[in-house]
Design a protein around this motif. Structure first.
Motif, PDB file in Angstrom:
ATOM      1  N   GLU A   1      -8.544   2.974  -5.825  1.00  0.00           N
ATOM      2  CA  GLU A   1      -7.532   3.626  -6.670  1.00  0.00           C
ATOM      3  C   GLU A   1      -8.051   3.698  -8.102  1.00  0.00           C
ATOM      4  O   GLU A   1      -8.704   2.762  -8.564  1.00  0.00           O
TER       5      GLU A   1
ATOM      6  N   PRO B   1      -0.373   7.032  -4.458  1.00  0.00           N
ATOM      7  CA  PRO B   1      -1.614   6.886  -5.224  1.00  0.00           C
ATOM      8  C   PRO B   1      -1.334   6.646  -6.692  1.00  0.00           C
ATOM      9  O   PRO B   1      -0.339   7.107  -7.238  1.00  0.00           O
TER      10      PRO B   1
ATOM     11  N   VAL C   1     -12.873   6.479  -1.673  1.00  0.00           N
ATOM     12  CA  VAL C   1     -11.694   7.017  -0.984  1.00  0.00           C
ATOM     13  C   VAL C   1     -10.671   5.916  -0.721  1.00  0.00           C
ATOM     14  O   VAL C   1      -9.456   6.161  -0.747  1.00  0.00           O
ATOM     15  N   THR C   2     -11.149   4.699  -0.491  1.00  0.00           N
ATOM     16  CA  THR C   2     -10.214   3.591  -0.252  1.00  0.00           C
ATOM     17  C   THR C   2      -9.754   2.938  -1.551  1.00  0.00           C
ATOM     18  O   THR C   2      -8.861   2.093  -1.534  1.00  0.00           O
TER      19      THR C   2
ATOM     20  N   ARG D   1      -7.397   7.473  -6.455  1.00  0.00           N
ATOM     21  CA  ARG D   1      -8.153   8.193  -5.448  1.00  0.00           C
ATOM     22  C   ARG D   1      -8.930   9.348  -6.074  1.00  0.00           C
ATOM     23  O   ARG D   1      -8.442  10.002  -6.993  1.00  0.00           O
TER      24      ARG D   1
END
Length: 649
Positions: free
Chosen positions: A149, A7, A146-147, A151
């Motif tokens: 960046e 992430p 959630v998908t 996150r």
């Protein structure tokens, strides 16, 4: 490509963008959510169910058992209807939804950048009647953040879940998308070797909000079952076809957007920068969002279609400003053009002109944002004064309603069959509704069974105001038609008040005798003769959906069914028919359409001058109906002896 790429870190610049995005959207979100904005009462169908739900929540009626409706105990969040006993929960939850959704939207803007911010400002600033669209955004945003960046942390996700869960208790139609979003978020968490807590958290928040709304959290299952029962029959009963060109245009434009989404998803997959599951989750949540937009917006195709266009505008804007779209200018241009195109029908439909004033909605939204801001400042300064002012407006509105629709003092509990619930509440009567509240929502056998048990049970109302008639061109005897024999047995007719016959509960029911039932197998579009005789006839019709019909019902809506009555002189009158209602029965003869006629029926006066009586009926549903319902139906006719009613006078 791994589903667990490293992430990106959250930087101070990201946090600054998050704050800026939240501050930018806060007034627009507040303008559409409308926390602290309250309305009084008025006459009419919609104000009546709004008043009835608010009254039920204030009395502590159990939603899912005492009340079974598409709105829940927090329906005031959606309607803005003010009820003093629910003032603090509705105000608190309204502010919670506004703040939580703003936090989530701010994070989303920080992920996406200024193009997404600009797109959302344009849509929220110019879109018409976006409240339903806003109610679906928490679930959509949950998956997209959630998908994306960087996150989001648990608090941002919890904010999305809180907003979605609270709104679910206001309007049940948001629940399917919330469930889908939670499942997708949990799958993504598992793929990243994280704890899949989203679904459990959503259930916990719903249970907590349910409790804070004055409901028993252990009865949450009853609310869910009742809401599902109501929703399952909605498409067949409440559908309203209209403007086929508008529907075709929406489907075509949405299909074009779907092509853009798949093109961008393929591009993401080829680049390998995002996991396959994340890409699939984005596609699935967008598809679910637009599918619900189709169902909510076009099954009942009146101004509900504005919901469909609003959702399409939001979806297209988010697609057109996605990271993948910035690498694909034709795809971005197409999606953004769709977003702008979807904003055009709103003013046309609302203002009812092909050349509307497109500045009216932005001005109205700006004023709403200003008013909400001023109301919030007054609320913070003196919450009690805010409640007193709202209460004073409600008192004035109820006084006006009493003046325009006078009713006598009536002792004991009371219910009303026509959609005049607001009148009873305004008069301070002891209103105790049957579970479905209004007659046109008693459209499924299970719902009718709930009403029957209520009326026949110890908690049945002491008084009942009755008037035949319904909505959408339905037969007048369809208004709680399956309950008419029970009402005739249980209640004694009195005076006509406010255009309705006042029925008073008898000390003991009058037994009514049913004659020999005649069963006829008939085809659609075929005249079915009524048995000879002068007494009342109760008709039932069995026409279950075929497997293909069930697919039609789930995917969109089944074909409309029409019931045509044929008079002795050959005159034919078409009526909208609801198969679920027909399956439980209605009085088809004589034709009872007024309160006076119903009173004479309840008195057993079959010699009433002017009774009209159909000689035959016909059921039709077009060629699609033959596929949805099969080629034949089962019709029964049962005579009803009203002699005991005449003897009881």
């Amino acid at each position: 490509m791994s589903e667990n790429p490293a992430p990106r870190p959250v930087t101070w610049l990201f946090r600054l963008g998050w704050l800026a995005g939240a501050l930018l959207l806060l007034p627009l979100i507040a303008a559409h959510v409308g926390p602290l904005r309250t309305y009084g009462t008025s006459e009419g169908l919609d104000p009546s169910w709004m008043a009835a739900l608010a009254d039920a929540a204030a009395r502590g009626a159990a939603f899912g058992r005492d009340i079974v409706f598409t709105g829940g105990p927090l329906s005031g969040l959606y309607t803005g209807f003010f009820e003093p006993a629910m003032a603090w929960p509705i105000a608190g939850f309204g502010l919670l939804v506004t703040v939580a959704l703003t936090i989530v939207a701010g994070h989303f803007i920080a992920q996406r950048g200024w193009p997404t911010a600009l797109a959302l400002v344009v849509i929220l600033g110019t879109g018409v009647l976006l409240r339903d669209t806003i109610a679906l955004l928490p679930a959509l945003f949950l998956v997209l953040i959630v998908t994306g960046e960087p996150r989001p942390g648990p608090m941002v996700r919890l904010a999305a879940l809180a907003a979605g869960a609270v709104l679910a208790l206001a309007k049940f139609s948001t629940v399917p998308l919330l469930v889908l979003a939670c499942l997708l978020a949990d799958l993504l968490a598992l793929s990243r070797r994280q704890w899949p807590w989203h679904s459990l958290a959503a259930v916990a928040v719903i249970a907590l909000a349910f409790s804070l709304a004055g409901q028993n959290p252990l009865a949450l299952g009853d609310w869910l079952r009742g809401s599902l029962e109501t929703s399952a029959g909605y498409s067949a009963a409440m559908s309203l076809p209209s403007r086929p060109l508008e529907l075709a245009a929406w489907i075509a434009i949405t299909a074009t957007l779907g092509g853009v989404v798949m093109r961008l998803a393929l591009s993401d997959w080829k680049r390998g920068e995002k996991g396959v599951l994340a890409i699939a989750a984005e596609v699935v949540i967008l598809a679910g969002f637009l599918f619900l937009a189709l169902k909510i917006g076009f099954v009942r195709h009146d101004l509900h279609s504005l919901i469909g266009w609003g959702c399409l505008a939001v979806a297209a804007a988010l697609v057109g400003t996605s990271p993948a779209a910035r690498r694909d200018r034709p795809a971005a241009a197409t999606a953004l053009a769709i977003a702008l195109l979807a904003l055009l029908p709103g003013p046309v439909l609302v203002q009812r002109t092909l050349l509307p004033d497109y500045t009216a909605q932005p001005v109205a939204t700006a004023r709403a944002a200003r008013d909400i801001g001023e109301t919030f400042l007054r609320f913070i300064a003196d919450p009690a004064a805010w409640k007193r002012d709202a209460g004073a407006r409600l008192i004035a509105a109820r006084a006006a309603l009493r003046a325009s629709h006078p009713l006598p003092a009536i002792d004991g509990t009371i219910d009303v069959v026509p959609s005049n619930q607001a009148q009873l509440i305004a008069h301070g009567l002891a209103y105790r509704p049957r579970p479905t509240v209004q007659e046109y929502t008693s459209y499924a056998p299970g719902l009718i069974a709930r009403n029957r048990a209520h009326v026949d049970g110890p908690d049945g109302p002491a008084n009942l105001l009755m008037q035949p008639g319904s909505i959408d061109g339905r037969h007048p005897a369809s208004a709680e038609g399956a309950l008419w024999p029970l009402i005739l047995s249980r209640y004694e007719p009195g005076d006509i008040v406010g255009g309705m016959v006042l029925m008073r509960r008898r000390a003991a029911p009058v037994p009514l005798t049913a004659g020999t039932t005649v069963t006829i197998e008939a085809g659609l579009d075929t005249d079915v003769a009524l048995p000879a005789g002068d007494g009342p006839l109760v008709m039932t019709v069995r026409m279950p959906l075929t497997p293909l019909g069930r697919v039609m019902d789930l995917a969109f809506r089944p074909p409309i069914v029409m019931l045509t009555t044929v008079e002795a002189d050959g005159r034919r009158t078409p009526w909208r028919a609801i198969p679920g209602m027909l399956s439980e029965g209605m009085v088809i003869a004589p034709h009872v359409a007024t309160a006076e006629e119903f009173r004479d029926l309840a008195l057993g006066r079959m010699d009433r001058p002017g009774w009209t009586r159909p000689t035959a009926i016909r059921l039709s549903s077009g060629w699609l109906g033959r596929l949805a319902y099969g080629g034949s139906v089962t019709v029964t006719f049962t005579p009803l002896d009203l002699g005991p009613l005449a003897a009881a006078r």
